[in-house]
Scaffold this active site. Structure first.
Site, PDB file in Angstrom:
ATOM      1  CG  HIS A   1      -2.877  -0.376  -3.607  1.00 37.37           C
ATOM      2  ND1 HIS A   1      -1.842  -1.221  -3.807  1.00 37.37           N
ATOM      3  CD2 HIS A   1      -3.527  -0.652  -2.423  1.00 37.37           C
ATOM      4  CE1 HIS A   1      -1.679  -1.841  -2.706  1.00 37.37           C
ATOM      5  NE2 HIS A   1      -2.707  -1.547  -1.615  1.00 37.37           N
TER       6      HIS A   1
ATOM      7  CD  GLN B   1       0.019  -9.506  -1.153  1.00 36.14           C
ATOM      8  OE1 GLN B   1       0.241  -8.294  -1.214  1.00 36.14           O
ATOM      9  NE2 GLN B   1      -1.097 -10.031  -0.305  1.00 36.14           N
TER      10      GLN B   1
ATOM     11  CG  HIS C   1      -6.288  -1.749  -0.587  1.00 36.86           C
ATOM     12  ND1 HIS C   1      -5.059  -1.581  -0.048  1.00 36.86           N
ATOM     13  CD2 HIS C   1      -7.133  -0.733  -0.220  1.00 36.86           C
ATOM     14  CE1 HIS C   1      -5.269  -0.504   0.554  1.00 36.86           C
ATOM     15  NE2 HIS C   1      -6.191   0.088   0.722  1.00 36.86           N
TER      16      HIS C   1
ATOM     17  CE  LYS D   1      -9.641  -8.796   5.445  1.00 31.66           C
ATOM     18  NZ  LYS D   1      -8.597  -9.867   5.658  1.00 31.66           N
TER      19      LYS D   1
ATOM     20  CG  ASP E   1      -1.102  -5.747  -3.800  1.00 30.26           C
ATOM     21  OD1 ASP E   1      -2.322  -5.727  -3.911  1.00 30.26           O
ATOM     22  OD2 ASP E   1      -0.238  -5.262  -2.960  1.00 30.26           O
TER      23      ASP E   1
ATOM     24  CB  CYS F   1      -0.715   0.020   1.180  1.00 30.38           C
ATOM     25  SG  CYS F   1      -2.000  -1.602   1.520  1.00 30.38           S
TER      26      CYS F   1
ATOM     27  NE  ARG G   1       0.756  -9.737   4.961  1.00 27.22           N
ATOM     28  CZ  ARG G   1      -0.387  -9.608   4.327  1.00 27.22           C
ATOM     29  NH1 ARG G   1      -1.195 -10.427   4.595  1.00 27.22           N
ATOM     30  NH2 ARG G   1      -0.633  -8.525   3.431  1.00 27.22           N
TER      31      ARG G   1
END
Lengths: 572, 572
Positions: B313, B309, B445, B399, B311, B261, B290
């Site tokens: 945004h 990921q 996200h 989420k 990923d 992020c 993590r």
């Protein structure tokens, strides 16, 4: 220069004016000028220098010096410092100009003929932002006009090609203290280039018989002790993460990896290996981090991370090592040729151990001698000129570096090819040979495209931002002449996007000339201008970024031409 | 079971035998048996249970208990502990069997009909390796034969499909404490799958209008304070790196990023943005880490890293949010459909803030209410069933998770779609709207292919290791019938390699049957058997991994068939 300034601007106060690489500067208080004043100052300098006969040294007491410079608080501060340190105080006089000066001049002032003032900048007194901002004037001087001209031309070229300058046009990367000193973010245009390079490396190395892995970015201290990164490489590594801060029972310490070696050795070790498995070429597009002193950081050329490396470790028998080493040299050649990097753009260096400083390296003398001998033999076989760099080896073995120069003249290692007899043994790697005996493989460390950020920076300067089309971030920009042509322009863009071409559409309500100017500034490979006629005929009017007009062509024809150009990685 | 064991093996000493999920176990000293003894034991259990009428509770003093178990040091140790704690000591008796037992039994022993012994394992007394190794026997019992059968069938299926088991055949990943707890290395076969997924995501998301970036893996604490990761997310993050350990002047603290992020918000912020730039979809194949408790780690399903990921945004106006959110759901659908993941394989969860625990979240009530209302509206529009999970929200917003089940019945979030009104404001992101006013964008996200390691683990179980050809690590294995056919086999392999197909050649001097068996074990998509006839006719005899014989075909014909299958990502 200072004498001329004082003659022209009598209220200016000279402060400090040292010699620097390729020239000099002088900082003045109470002086407001611009570049446009340079010719006037240069004229005055020329006239003054002609009238001077010598640089006359005058040794004085601190009190005398203070009297001489009683109206200049900056000189007074300097004199007081010299006095405290008990140093001699000298003044130099030429014509009517007298300055506080440590000395060291040419014999005859009349020889100062070929100079040029370069730029003006603000600079704090003594470099501290708590002090007053002064006016700094940079200049340069050479023994001959030819040398001055050459230097100025190189500088001009360099300035234009500096990847940090090109970045303002191309938006390749972002770096700021907010995201961390020396940490690079690749913006979409930079990511497009990195992805092309990565894809190319993956395809190429698949063909050349490499397998690929993904290893973690953090490595436990115990593995780095095995590899020797702890202690040898710790100064170049980020500070550790201590798991005990998360869980008292856990005494693991992790380091952000500065190299992929440990992970690849563990992959080798994950299975029993036989001579049939060798050479085993383990490749990874691994991201590593290194701690560089903040003063050493330079754009994308020297960063702390992420350093995405086109990395691999080749595990082979000693007999295979020569051929594998040779193949790595050939792989370099293939990559470099494709990118039109010729032998004038790089040189080899053979980095050996410093025999006077053996505690910087792991392993014993006999193995170092063997490794250096073999590496040298291989280099000489390539026929490429090389320089020997004593003390430049990795802690685990000699290195052959491919070095490139930046436009500003700095030398960086672009890629490397290393022969290693140590790490495989340290990790206890083995294979069963044909004769049924357990043996230790040799490891070749190599990364022909080096650290991608550095390589991209090099390519930005190499191509002056005019990348071959396959690497150009925005390959095509469609420019509708008026809003009326927007629909057709969209169709053109969509058609090319379907073909996997990176295309943008300039939808702004601007004049065509402005759209062309902006697209050229962004160095897009092709501008496609579309108006009534193009729409009617299903064509596009093609313009290259250098301004060349290729006329109107059918969209399909353009699409297949550019696709071929991209596939063949043509240099345009 | 313990009664039956004692009847059959009179020297065995029972120790502890608790109930566990889906069954029970009992640990014995002085017992050496194997699976093959199970039928005999089960028969004895059936006969015993028929003769029993009750579980009779007998409360005794510690002394009495000690007398009863005077020959069993394990029971004596337990009795002494109970005595020390001052707890009641109870025995239970059924038929001639008497045991130390806390109690809690069904009413009638005769109802115990549908049981099965499952496995034998070694286990240390009280779980400590300092103690003696005992023999543990696992079993299970159900109220009906049907339930028992179903359970056994599911277990059998599950065992075969468990990604950790399939990994032994396919060599997808490696994990060991040597490279770090919970840290995954993708071996060449796993890397091949990850690369295919990544390539697919890049191609797809290029078409869907995403741009890509590369951001650093470490983020300064100050940025994580802005984002709220510090303090909200710290428990899930690795311990910090303190730059002061490298340089006293540098007080920066870095964290290994647990999410992308912050980096993507900084990319947005790197330039002034206008409504014309929105939606701006910033994607990255980012690797995050993590901190998971060591007890929670599970193969590739729950790891500490690297979590690559898919990923992105999406920054957009509030008006665009609904359409963008919907598009993300469609993107999921596209990915899932291609992989034959149907609605029976996953369910949605709507994770909201826990209103009783507001300090776990950033932002104020009004915005949370708005965000949850909008997210819920979007979910309901999709028509996919969902569960509400109070307290499961990210600290910055609600989420929507796509949840999958492992073969062993554990539920994991495979991917996510989140609506965020907070972070863009926290980072001070703005855009100039059509009306010339400065506004704050909304952020979505999303990571439809989730963490690649988890997704690959899910796919391993989903396909039971029989990946569609495009994802199969080794797509083709060429099997020469004898050494005489090795040359032709090499030609076949090279030809397919040129087409970009992942092919291996079995060069071993083994019988064909052994080569076939091994290739099937490794689950290669196609075996190409080549002998005299194939060589003469330029053909290959094709065999699928399920044993199906497709007969002999021209090599070119096979090449174009498999290429089509790969390009179309066919489910086979």
């Amino acid at each position: 220069m200072a004498a001329a300034i004082l003659k022209l601007y009598s209220l200016a106060k000279p402060t400090i004016g040292p010699v620097i690489e390729n020239g000099f500067y002088y900082d003045f208080d109470n002086l407001t000028i611009s570049d446009s004043d340079f010719p006037k100052i240069e004229k005055e300098m020329k006239s003054l220098v002609k009238s001077w006969t010598s640089f006359e040294k005058i040794e004085v007491t601190a009190d005398d010096a203070k009297k001489t410079f009683k109206d200049n608080p900056y000189k007074l501060e300097l004199i007081e410092e010299l006095e405290k340190k008990g140093e001699k105080i000298t003044l130099y006089e030429s014509g009517k100009f007298l300055d506080l000066c440590r000395g060291g001049h040419i014999d005859n002032p009349k020889d100062i003929k070929y100079f040029k003032l370069l730029s003006i900048a603000g600079a704090y007194w003594r470099g501290s932002e708590k002090n007053k901002m002064l006016t700094r004037i940079y200049g340069t001087v050479f023994p001959t006009q030819k040398e001055l001209d050459e230097y100025l031309k190189t500088q001009e070229e360099a300035e234009k090609r500096d990847h940090r300058k090109i970045n303002k046009q191309l938006k390749i990367y972002m770096a700021s203290d907010d995201i961390g000193q020396g940490l690079i973010t690749l913006l979409p245009n930079g990511a497009a280039i990195a992805q092309e390079l990565e894809k190319w490396a993956i395809e190429t190395e698949n063909k050349w018989g490499y397998v690929r892995v993904y290893t973690p970015h953090i490595v436990p201290e115990k593995l780095f002790k095995t590899s020797g990164h702890v202690p040898y490489y710790v100064p170049s590594m980020f500070p550790p993460m201590r798991m005990s801060e998360k869980d008292k029972e856990d005494n693991e310490i992790y380091y952000l990896k500065p190299m992929n070696c440990a992970g690849h050795h563990m992959v080798y070790k994950s299975e029993p290996r036989s001579y049939r498995d060798l050479p085993l070429r383990i490749a990874e597009y691994g991201a590593v981090y290194r701690f560089e002193q903040s003063g050493e950081l330079l754009g994308m050329m020297r960063v702390r991370g992420p350093i995405h490396q086109n990395d691999a470790h080749i595990f082979c028998t000693e007999e295979q090592a020569e051929e594998e080493f040779q193949k790595v040299m050939e792989l370099h050649e293939y990559y470099y040729n494709t990118l039109s990097i010729t032998k004038k753009d790089y040189f080899l260096s053979f980095a050996t151990r410093d025999p006077k400083n053996k505690d910087k390296y792991t392993g014993d003398d006999a193995v170092w001698e063997k490794a250096e001998k073999i590496a040298l033999k291989y280099i000489e076989k390539t026929g490429i000129p090389y320089k020997t760099e004593v003390g430049g080896a990795a802690f685990y073995g000699p290195k052959i570096d491919f070095n490139i120069k930046t436009v500003t003249g700095k030398v960086f290692s672009a890629s490397t090819n290393q022969l290693d007899f140590f790490l495989p043994e340290a990790f206890g790697l083995t294979y069963i040979d044909k004769d049924g005996k357990e043996k230790t493989p040799v490891c070749i460390h190599r990364a022909p495209l080096g650290a991608h950020v550095r390589f991209i920076a090099f390519l930005m300067e190499h191509f002056a931002g005019n990348f071959p089309t396959w690497l150009t971030p925005v390959q095509v920009k469609v420019l509708p002449i008026t809003e009326r042509h927007l629909n057709y322009a969209k169709k053109v863009a969509d058609r090319l996007k379907e073909e996997g071409i990176r295309v943008e559409l300039d939808e702004r309500n601007e004049r065509l000339q402005a759209k062309i100017r902006d697209a050229q500034f962004e160095k897009v490979a092709y501008m496609l201008i579309v108006g009534d006629r193009e729409e009617k005929e299903g064509k596009v009017a093609i313009r290259k970024r250098n301004g060349e007009d290729l006329g109107a062509k059918k969209l399909n024809e353009f699409a297949s031409t550019i696709k071929k150009e991209i596939e063949e990685k043509s240099i345009i």
